[in-house]
Design an enzyme around this catalytic site. Structure first.
Site, PDB file in Angstrom:
ATOM      1  N   GLU A  98      -5.695 -27.988  57.665  1.00 32.65           N
ATOM      2  CA  GLU A  98      -4.798 -27.674  56.897  1.00 32.65           C
ATOM      3  C   GLU A  98      -4.487 -29.043  56.727  1.00 32.65           C
ATOM      4  O   GLU A  98      -4.066 -29.180  55.337  1.00 32.65           O
ATOM      5  CB  GLU A  98      -3.854 -26.506  57.635  1.00 32.65           C
ATOM      6  CG  GLU A  98      -3.632 -25.434  57.077  1.00 32.65           C
ATOM      7  CD  GLU A  98      -4.678 -24.184  55.206  1.00 32.65           C
ATOM      8  OE1 GLU A  98      -4.664 -25.562  54.855  1.00 32.65           O
ATOM      9  OE2 GLU A  98      -5.287 -23.804  55.346  1.00 32.65           O
ATOM     10  N   GLU A 129     -12.925 -20.864  78.834  1.00 32.13           N
ATOM     11  CA  GLU A 129     -10.801 -21.156  79.308  1.00 32.13           C
ATOM     12  C   GLU A 129     -10.926 -21.638  80.774  1.00 32.13           C
ATOM     13  O   GLU A 129     -10.197 -22.249  81.190  1.00 32.13           O
ATOM     14  CB  GLU A 129     -10.348 -20.025  78.533  1.00 32.13           C
ATOM     15  CG  GLU A 129      -9.832 -18.918  79.487  1.00 32.13           C
ATOM     16  CD  GLU A 129      -9.404 -18.027  78.855  1.00 32.13           C
ATOM     17  OE1 GLU A 129      -7.912 -17.851  79.298  1.00 32.13           O
ATOM     18  OE2 GLU A 129      -9.230 -17.931  76.996  1.00 32.13           O
TER      19      GLU A 129
END
Length: 316
Positions: A98, A129
């Site tokens: 963004e 992860e």
């Protein structure tokens, strides 16, 4: 027993236990959630989400320090690099993606690393992860250095991928920030600066995409938006550095110029056209009464800081 076998056994760490973490506890406000009506479920979630801002508030001094670290790094030509897994990684990707449309930054300025790669943005890749090796390898590809800030995001604060990435970045001289929802975590200890929002138990126990995700999103908004504001990519509270690419953005640009310059639409249209659709250049031209070339030079000398560029152009 051979020495190599002993070494292997010692180096093999037990998996991190999460059951004692506040974010993993049952939420008494959501007992028997599966027996509630749709409206009751919505009310419970809404009531819990309403608590998030209050949990972030105590961390505001640390967030402010993070803003300063990031702004200083970007001013030197460095980067902001987010690292996370699962929900945290997706929120990192969202904030990074963004920044170019909001502040017209180079896509390389704010980047993200997510466990499992970009495929994990739409497909669960939770196994990745747990790998410290992958975390170090992925951040190493970014070549973090002394002018960069690397932000590790993990609700539990115990994600091996993210911890390893932060530790590696710190060894390379980068400034490091931890964003987590549990205090005294390994991630907090690994980073130079820790931002902790203790949101407590989730409505759906352990679902850290809920309150923890909201808190993390709120913090990332503050870090990136705060840093860009400090760099002068915001004028007043106007998104002055937007890039005019479509009709909606052109309309927004004209509105911003009208508000910032206290002018009518016709004057704003003329200024934007004269500036080659560059909104900061148009504003500097309007506010300092200078040519496009002079406004462009002023912005360049001020490293894009619009208010400073206006002052410099007025002094010509």
């Amino acid at each position: 027993m051979k020495r190599t076998e002993k070494t292997k056994r010692k180096s093999k760490k037990a998996p991190a236990k999460l059951s004692h973490l506040p974010t993993e506890q049952p939420n008494t406000a959501a007992q028997n959630l599966d027996l509630k009506s749709s409206l009751e479920i919505a009310r419970i979630i809404n009531a819990e989400e309403a608590k998030v801002a209050a949990t972030v508030k105590p961390a505001l001094p640390q967030i402010a320090r993070g803003i300063d670290l990031i702004a200083k790094a970007l001013k030197k030509g460095g980067r902001l690099i987010y690292v996370g897994a699962g929900t945290s990684g997706r929120l990192a990707a969202l904030d990074a993606s963004e920044c170019p449309p909001t502040f017209n930054t180079d896509p390389r300025t704010v980047q993200f690393v997510i466990a499992g790669g970009t495929r994990a943005l739409h497909t669960a890749s939770e196994a990745s992860e747990d790998s410290r090796q992958l975390g170090q390898r992925e951040i190493a590809k970014k070549k973090p250095g002394k002018n960069d800030v690397v932000v590790g995001i993990a609700a539990s604060g115990r994600t091996p991928f993210t911890i390893a990435a932060i530790e590696y970045a710190r060894r390379q001289g980068a400034k490091t920030i931890a964003v987590t929802c549990n205090a005294a975590s390994p991630l907090e200890k690994a980073a130079h600066l820790a931002i902790v929002a203790e949101v407590g138990p989730e409505v759906i126990a352990g679902s850290s995409r809920m309150k923890a995700g909201s808190a993390q999103k709120m913090i990332l908004n503050m870090l990136s938006s705060g840093a860009m504001t400090r760099l002068g990519y915001v004028y007043g509270n106007l998104m002055i550095n937007l890039h005019v690419k479509n009709h909606k953005l052109r309309e927004r640009a004209l509105t911003i110029l009208q508000q910032a310059g206290e002018i009518n639409r016709e004057t704003a249209e003329q200024a934007l056209q004269a500036a080659g659709s560059d909104v900061p250049v148009a504003l500097v031209m309007l506010q300092a009464n200078v040519s496009r070339a002079q406004a462009t030079r002023a912005l360049k000398s001020a490293s894009g800081h619009v208010r400073q560029a206006i002052a410099a152009a007025r002094a010509l």
